[in-house]
Design a protein around this motif. Sequence first.
Motif, mmCIF file in Angstrom:
data_model
loop_
_atom_site.group_PDB
_atom_site.id
_atom_site.type_symbol
_atom_site.label_atom_id
_atom_site.label_comp_id
_atom_site.label_asym_id
_atom_site.label_seq_id
_atom_site.Cartn_x
_atom_site.Cartn_y
_atom_site.Cartn_z
ATOM 1 N N TYR A 109 1.059 -1.146 -0.097
ATOM 2 C CA TYR A 109 -0.048 0.093 0.165
ATOM 3 C C TYR A 109 0.963 1.099 0.029
ATOM 4 O O TYR A 109 1.872 1.336 0.784
ATOM 5 N N THR A 110 0.598 2.111 -0.746
ATOM 6 C CA THR A 110 1.320 3.466 -0.894
ATOM 7 C C THR A 110 0.189 4.502 -0.734
ATOM 8 O O THR A 110 -0.547 4.686 -1.535
ATOM 9 N N PHE A 111 0.474 5.477 0.460
ATOM 10 C CA PHE A 111 -0.329 6.432 0.652
ATOM 11 C C PHE A 111 0.421 7.778 0.259
ATOM 12 O O PHE A 111 -0.295 8.931 0.290
ATOM 13 N N ASN A 112 1.730 7.844 0.219
ATOM 14 C CA ASN A 112 2.420 9.040 -0.048
ATOM 15 C C ASN A 112 2.963 8.980 -1.312
ATOM 16 O O ASN A 112 3.824 8.462 -1.883
ATOM 17 N N HIS A 113 1.881 9.465 -2.428
ATOM 18 C CA HIS A 113 2.311 9.582 -4.076
ATOM 19 C C HIS A 113 1.754 10.842 -4.343
ATOM 20 O O HIS A 113 1.376 11.893 -3.730
ATOM 21 N N ARG A 114 2.040 11.063 -5.847
ATOM 22 C CA ARG A 114 1.892 12.314 -6.371
ATOM 23 C C ARG A 114 0.374 12.500 -6.825
ATOM 24 O O ARG A 114 0.054 13.743 -7.570
ATOM 25 N N GLY A 115 -0.285 11.708 -6.625
ATOM 26 C CA GLY A 115 -2.009 11.858 -7.044
ATOM 27 C C GLY A 115 -2.800 13.050 -6.126
ATOM 28 O O GLY A 115 -3.624 13.424 -6.907
ATOM 29 N N HIS A 116 -1.981 13.337 -5.172
ATOM 30 C CA HIS A 116 -2.766 14.478 -4.400
ATOM 31 C C HIS A 116 -2.548 15.817 -5.124
ATOM 32 O O HIS A 116 -3.270 17.055 -4.962
ATOM 33 N N ILE A 117 -2.001 15.966 -6.214
ATOM 34 C CA ILE A 117 -1.392 17.212 -6.740
ATOM 35 C C ILE A 117 -2.498 17.367 -7.701
ATOM 36 O O ILE A 117 -2.990 18.664 -8.147
ATOM 37 N N PHE A 118 -3.229 16.244 -8.546
ATOM 38 C CA PHE A 118 -4.211 16.412 -9.359
ATOM 39 C C PHE A 118 -5.664 16.748 -8.707
ATOM 40 O O PHE A 118 -6.405 17.192 -9.510
ATOM 41 N N ASN A 119 -5.793 16.885 -7.342
ATOM 42 C CA ASN A 119 -6.922 16.997 -6.645
ATOM 43 C C ASN A 119 -7.118 18.196 -6.124
ATOM 44 O O ASN A 119 -6.182 18.693 -5.429
ATOM 45 N N PRO A 120 -8.136 18.984 -6.744
ATOM 46 C CA PRO A 120 -8.056 20.496 -6.211
ATOM 47 C C PRO A 120 -8.229 20.750 -4.686
ATOM 48 O O PRO A 120 -8.763 20.135 -3.941
#
Length: 101
Positions: free
Chosen positions: A90-101
């Motif tokens: 499981y990975t919770f620290n990734h770059r996907g939070h950048i795309f979520n406003p």
Amino acid sequence: SSSMNKYIFILGMVLLFHAAYSAAQHRSYLRLTEQEFTSLPADIVLQTIFSLLLTVFGVTMIAGEFKEIRSNIDLQKKTWKNLNNRPSFYTFNHRGHIFNP
């Protein structure tokens, strides 16, 4: 029962160290009297064997229940849904939070 097993293990270790000390003391006695070393006395050998068995028994009782060597025994109890579940990936620290406003 668990504390009794710990006491058995500690007693076995103390007796094992005592047997080692007795063997070292016997060797130094032979050096002082300038005798040749042939073998250890029977009481030291018996004490070593007894303390070793006592220590092994204490360790196995403290260790708890043994697992099966064959891995398929544990896998038979799991469902297909559980086999794909790997929490270590499981990975919770990734770059996907950048795309979520």
